[in-house]
Motif scaffolding. Structure first.
Motif, PDB file in Angstrom:
ATOM      1  N   SER A   1       0.825  -1.084  -0.100  1.00 31.58           N
ATOM      2  CA  SER A   1       0.409  -0.126  -0.058  1.00 31.58           C
ATOM      3  C   SER A   1       1.349   0.751  -0.164  1.00 31.58           C
ATOM      4  CB  SER A   1      -1.314   0.183   1.115  1.00 31.58           C
ATOM      5  OG  SER A   1      -1.923  -1.005   0.928  1.00 31.58           O
ATOM      6  N   GLU A   2       2.513   1.096  -0.196  1.00 29.04           N
ATOM      7  CA  GLU A   2       3.423   2.252   0.203  1.00 29.04           C
ATOM      8  C   GLU A   2       2.788   2.847  -1.868  1.00 29.04           C
ATOM      9  OE1 GLU A   2       7.794   3.599   1.261  1.00 29.04           O
ATOM     10  OE2 GLU A   2       7.220   2.336   0.838  1.00 29.04           O
ATOM     11  N   VAL A   3       3.766   3.906  -1.916  1.00 30.34           N
ATOM     12  CA  VAL A   3       3.752   4.938  -3.123  1.00 30.34           C
ATOM     13  C   VAL A   3       5.249   5.673  -2.421  1.00 30.34           C
ATOM     14  CG1 VAL A   3       2.363   7.006  -4.120  1.00 30.34           C
ATOM     15  CG2 VAL A   3       0.852   5.367  -3.186  1.00 30.34           C
ATOM     16  N   LEU A   4       6.025   5.184  -3.891  1.00 26.70           N
ATOM     17  CA  LEU A   4       6.694   5.427  -3.963  1.00 26.70           C
ATOM     18  C   LEU A   4       7.742   6.491  -4.866  1.00 26.70           C
ATOM     19  CD1 LEU A   4       9.940   5.123  -2.432  1.00 26.70           C
ATOM     20  CD2 LEU A   4      10.730   3.293  -3.912  1.00 26.70           C
TER      21      LEU A   4
ATOM     22  N   PRO B   1       8.131  15.002   3.046  1.00 22.45           N
ATOM     23  CA  PRO B   1       7.755  15.909   3.628  1.00 22.45           C
ATOM     24  C   PRO B   1       8.909  16.188   3.690  1.00 22.45           C
ATOM     25  CG  PRO B   1       6.400  14.418   4.190  1.00 22.45           C
ATOM     26  CD  PRO B   1       6.703  13.700   3.867  1.00 22.45           C
ATOM     27  N   ASP B   2      10.025  15.438   4.787  1.00 22.84           N
ATOM     28  CA  ASP B   2      11.364  16.300   5.203  1.00 22.84           C
ATOM     29  C   ASP B   2      12.308  16.176   4.073  1.00 22.84           C
ATOM     30  OD1 ASP B   2      10.625  15.577   7.269  1.00 22.84           O
ATOM     31  OD2 ASP B   2      11.186  13.248   7.607  1.00 22.84           O
TER      32      ASP B   2
ATOM     33  N   GLN C   1       2.043  15.025  -3.819  1.00 29.00           N
ATOM     34  CA  GLN C   1       0.726  15.199  -4.149  1.00 29.00           C
ATOM     35  C   GLN C   1       0.734  13.544  -4.360  1.00 29.00           C
ATOM     36  OE1 GLN C   1      -1.838  16.732  -7.286  1.00 29.00           O
ATOM     37  NE2 GLN C   1      -0.325  18.454  -7.454  1.00 29.00           N
ATOM     38  N   MET C   2       0.829  13.440  -4.978  1.00 34.10           N
ATOM     39  CA  MET C   2       1.182  11.454  -4.653  1.00 34.10           C
ATOM     40  C   MET C   2       2.288  10.492  -3.816  1.00 34.10           C
ATOM     41  SD  MET C   2      -0.952  11.185  -7.269  1.00 34.10           S
ATOM     42  CE  MET C   2      -0.746   8.315  -7.227  1.00 34.10           C
ATOM     43  N   ALA C   3       2.944  10.874  -3.557  1.00 31.75           N
ATOM     44  CA  ALA C   3       4.343   9.797  -2.503  1.00 31.75           C
ATOM     45  C   ALA C   3       4.163  10.413  -1.561  1.00 31.75           C
ATOM     46  CB  ALA C   3       5.522   9.603  -3.214  1.00 31.75           C
ATOM     47  N   SER C   4       5.128   9.112  -0.337  1.00 33.75           N
ATOM     48  CA  SER C   4       4.817   9.275   1.499  1.00 33.75           C
ATOM     49  C   SER C   4       6.423   9.379   1.351  1.00 33.75           C
ATOM     50  CB  SER C   4       4.469   8.231   2.054  1.00 33.75           C
ATOM     51  OG  SER C   4       5.056   6.865   1.379  1.00 33.75           O
ATOM     52  N   ARG C   5       6.916   8.853  -0.017  1.00 29.47           N
ATOM     53  CA  ARG C   5       8.686   8.385   0.715  1.00 29.47           C
ATOM     54  C   ARG C   5       9.152   8.974  -1.006  1.00 29.47           C
ATOM     55  NH1 ARG C   5      11.974   4.414   0.603  1.00 29.47           N
ATOM     56  NH2 ARG C   5      10.388   2.494  -0.082  1.00 29.47           N
ATOM     57  N   VAL C   6      10.732   9.567  -1.370  1.00 30.62           N
ATOM     58  CA  VAL C   6      11.052   9.454  -2.029  1.00 30.62           C
ATOM     59  C   VAL C   6      12.281   8.711  -2.426  1.00 30.62           C
ATOM     60  CG1 VAL C   6      11.809  12.481  -1.508  1.00 30.62           C
ATOM     61  CG2 VAL C   6      11.444  11.914  -3.687  1.00 30.62           C
ATOM     62  N   LEU C   7      12.527   8.812  -3.390  1.00 26.15           N
ATOM     63  CA  LEU C   7      14.016   8.321  -4.304  1.00 26.15           C
ATOM     64  C   LEU C   7      14.824   9.448  -5.484  1.00 26.15           C
ATOM     65  CD1 LEU C   7      14.985   4.532  -4.354  1.00 26.15           C
ATOM     66  CD2 LEU C   7      15.849   6.425  -6.121  1.00 26.15           C
TER      67      LEU C   7
ATOM     68  N   MET D   1      -2.978  -0.619  -3.244  1.00 28.27           N
ATOM     69  CA  MET D   1      -1.884  -1.027  -4.069  1.00 28.27           C
ATOM     70  C   MET D   1      -1.175   0.090  -3.832  1.00 28.27           C
ATOM     71  SD  MET D   1      -3.024  -0.546  -7.843  1.00 28.27           S
ATOM     72  CE  MET D   1      -3.691   1.938  -7.973  1.00 28.27           C
ATOM     73  N   ALA D   2       0.096  -0.391  -4.052  1.00 35.10           N
ATOM     74  CA  ALA D   2       1.557  -0.223  -3.863  1.00 35.10           C
ATOM     75  C   ALA D   2       1.480   0.394  -4.924  1.00 35.10           C
ATOM     76  CB  ALA D   2       2.427  -1.382  -3.594  1.00 35.10           C
ATOM     77  N   MET D   3       2.034   1.489  -5.048  1.00 31.66           N
ATOM     78  CA  MET D   3       3.200   2.632  -6.266  1.00 31.66           C
ATOM     79  C   MET D   3       4.155   2.554  -6.035  1.00 31.66           C
ATOM     80  SD  MET D   3       0.944   5.661  -8.065  1.00 31.66           S
ATOM     81  CE  MET D   3      -0.783   4.545  -7.840  1.00 31.66           C
TER      82      MET D   3
END
Length: 339
Positions: free
Chosen positions: A40-43, A251-252, A231-237, A217-219
């Motif tokens: 369920s995570e959005v990366l 956010p950090d 707008q979409m993600a909780s974590r970024v790479l 679903m994860a994305m």
């Protein structure tokens, strides 16, 4: 080294390398990339064009031709039946069972992904027949249901249309319908709003966000547009020249980026209502992957580069905080100076 998302992630990538075969030798498009995506995570996967984002998305589904590229490392995916699949080295027959059913992908340009000689209904029904073993009548009814749920006006007319008869936004909705037809656990959205105007971009992003929240679903959301990513993600790479340069909670990272490249990305974006009058472009160009500079790949464009260090020694990916990784020799000094 990667920021862990759960004890047993939905997908775990470790030491991924993608080398494209060329006359002058191999070109390492992706270098030592590791990350996980939890259920369920959005990366979000961000970076300039040529940073390796789409290459990673295709590698997750085993879509690189062995004649053109070599894949090394590990890509372990937890399938919906509870089994684990190692993508690297898996047979084409096994990968066909994975694609669409466990992991689906929305490609950058739907016009090049849809078959121009078949009607939309036929193409969605074919996907449903392949992944859900539906008879044609039920597949057609489900296709209509999917298009209706995606806000397609006159969905019956859309099913009877050819791709060239639809607008870019409608074609993208059709691609989303096809991707969702197998009810995948993971959706790879590769620049899903490319070439769409800003109004349609916002509609597609809102649609994907609502679908993710409803289906859980994860994305993996691949984009160079940081406004959409926010707008979409909780974590970024963050990717640069084929490698991860920063990873952490969105956010950090967006508020206090540690890697100079991430900082430069933040300053180069237009943001309505931010009060910032001037956009600061990143100087120079993304390096040629066949001829990377010595040391840090970003040092030729970095205002914090230190001769004798940044241009000599490649930086390691270090842990800056819990779940936060950064690749830079001088990030501590930069942070201390600004504090």
């Amino acid at each position: 080294m990667t920021a862990a998302t759960s004890a047993r992630p939905l997908i775990a990538v470790q030491g991924l390398e993608v080398v494209f075969h060329a006359a002058a030798g191999g070109v390492r498009s992706v270098r030592d990339v590791s990350f996980t995506i939890g259920k369920s995570e959005v990366l979000a996967l961000v970076g300039e064009s040529g940073s390796g984002k789409s290459t990673i998305g295709l590698a997750l589904l085993g879509l690189h031709s062995p004649a053109k590229a070599s894949i090394a490392g590990a890509i372990r995916i937890r399938c919906k039946d509870g089994s684990d699949l190692e993508v690297v080295g898996a047979s084409e027959r096994r990968m066909r069972r994975l694609r669409g059913n466990d992991v689906a992908m929305i490609f950058q340009e739907p016009m090049s992904s849809l078959n121009p000689v078949h009607r939309i209904g036929h193409q969605i029904a074919e996907a449903l027949g392949t992944h859900r073993s539906m008879p044609r009548s039920k597949a057609w009814a489900r296709a209509l249901e999917l298009l209706t749920g995606l806000g397609v006006p006159s969905p019956e007319k859309c099913l009877d249309s050819y791709p060239h008869q639809l607008s870019g936004g409608m074609r993208q909705r059709v691609m989303i319908a096809m991707a969702l037809s197998g009810e995948p656990a993971l959706l790879i959205a590769d620049e899903p709003t490319t070439a769409l105007d800003v109004t349609i971009q916002a509609q597609i992003v809102d649609l994907l966000k609502a679908l993710q929240e409803r289906t859980h679903m994860a994305m993996l959301f691949v984009s160079h547009d940081l406004g959409l990513v926010r707008q979409m993600a909780s974590r970024v790479l963050v990717m640069y020249a084929g490698e991860i340069v920063e990873e952490g909670p969105l956010p950090d990272v967006f508020l206090r980026p540690k890697m100079p490249y991430t900082r430069a990305l933040m300053l180069s974006r237009a943001e309505l209502g931010s009060g910032r009058r001037k956009i600061e472009p990143i100087p120079g160009n993304v390096p040629n992957l066949a001829r990377l500079p010595s040391g840090c790949a970003f040092h030729t464009r970095c205002s914090h580069s230190l001769a004798g260090l940044c241009d000599v020694k490649p930086p390691a990916l270090e842990r800056a905080a819990q779940g936060w990784l950064v690749r830079c020799h001088r990030w501590r000094e930069i942070e201390a100076d600004e504090a």
